[in-house]
Design an enzyme around this catalytic site. Structure first.
Site, short mmCIF file in Angstrom:
data_model
loop_
_atom_site.label_atom_id
_atom_site.label_comp_id
_atom_site.label_asym_id
_atom_site.label_seq_id
_atom_site.Cartn_x
_atom_site.Cartn_y
_atom_site.Cartn_z
N CYS A 18 0.80 -1.21 -0.15
CA CYS A 18 -0.05 -0.25 -0.17
C CYS A 18 0.69 0.85 -0.22
CB CYS A 18 -0.70 0.05 1.43
SG CYS A 18 -2.77 1.03 1.14
N ASP B 108 -6.25 -2.96 11.98
CA ASP B 108 -4.89 -2.69 11.64
C ASP B 108 -4.79 -2.05 13.46
OD1 ASP B 108 -2.70 -1.19 10.88
OD2 ASP B 108 -3.32 0.05 9.51
#
Length: 208
Positions: A11, A133
């Site tokens: 990412c 996360d």
């Protein structure tokens, strides 16, 4: 449900060099932080289009958004600029429902996991996939992965604090659908070719 093979997403791609690195490594997913000026990995829609043209068809492009206008996300999805949208802001179930009325492309909702109640909220999400996360994305910190012992077998993406060194243990122990890396494949704030290659190789070497 357990994936045959854990996938990997790199990412925060923002430079043409980054695209060269992932084209070589061929992760399953590549993430672009779109129109989020507060992020140092931010790309504009114009920059995204240029980077997307260079991206190999072997990797699925994912747009990462934070409380973005629905029309923009739907347009990028429906035009094929990105193949999935990852929501990292305060997007609620009503927001996801409205977006689903505008596109049939896959939606991922990110959750900050601090305790069991956060995990329970993530499990109830109507998104196609949830990303678990620690705090703000891209910090490189991990949450207490032992909380995942309470997970209800829904496919999820594991993010935060992952690297080539600890990916094998995390995958074998917690069986995520995919792992998501950003800061851990960077050196001095820029994507690092060797770290990306090592992370992808670490995931591909694992036999569940």
């Amino acid at each position: 449900m357990k994936a045959e093979r854990t996938r990997i997403k790199i990412c925060g791609l923002s430079r043409t060099e980054d695209i060269s690195y992932v084209n070589e490594a061929q992760p399953d997913f590549c993430g672009f932080v779109i129109e989020v000026p507060a992020s140092r990995r931010n790309v504009t829609v114009t920059q995204l289009a240029r980077l997307r043209q260079r991206l190999s068809e072997q990797s699925c492009p994912v747009g990462v958004f934070v409380n973005t206008e629905l029309k923009l996300i739907a347009k990028l999805l429906n035009d094929g600029v990105i193949d999935a949208a990852q929501l990292h802001g305060n997007e609620d179930e009503a927001y996801i429902a409205r977006l689903r009325e505008m596109t049939d492309k896959p939606l991922v909702k990110a959750f900050s996991i601090q305790n069991l109640s956060d995990l329970e909220e993530a499990e109830k999400s109507s998104a196609d996939l949830v990303l678990l996360d620690h705090g703000k994305g891209g910090t490189g910190a991990s949450f207490d992965w032992e909380l995942l012992r309470h997970w209800k077998n829904r496919p999820y993406i594991l993010a935060g604090g992952l690297s080539a060194e600890n990916i094998p243990e995390a995958v074998r122990k917690y069986h995520p659908y995919a792992v998501d890396l950003s800061s851990s494949v960077e050196t001095e704030g820029r994507k690092d070719r060797q770290k990306i290659l090592a992370a992808v190789a670490a995931v591909r070497s694992i036999t569940l």
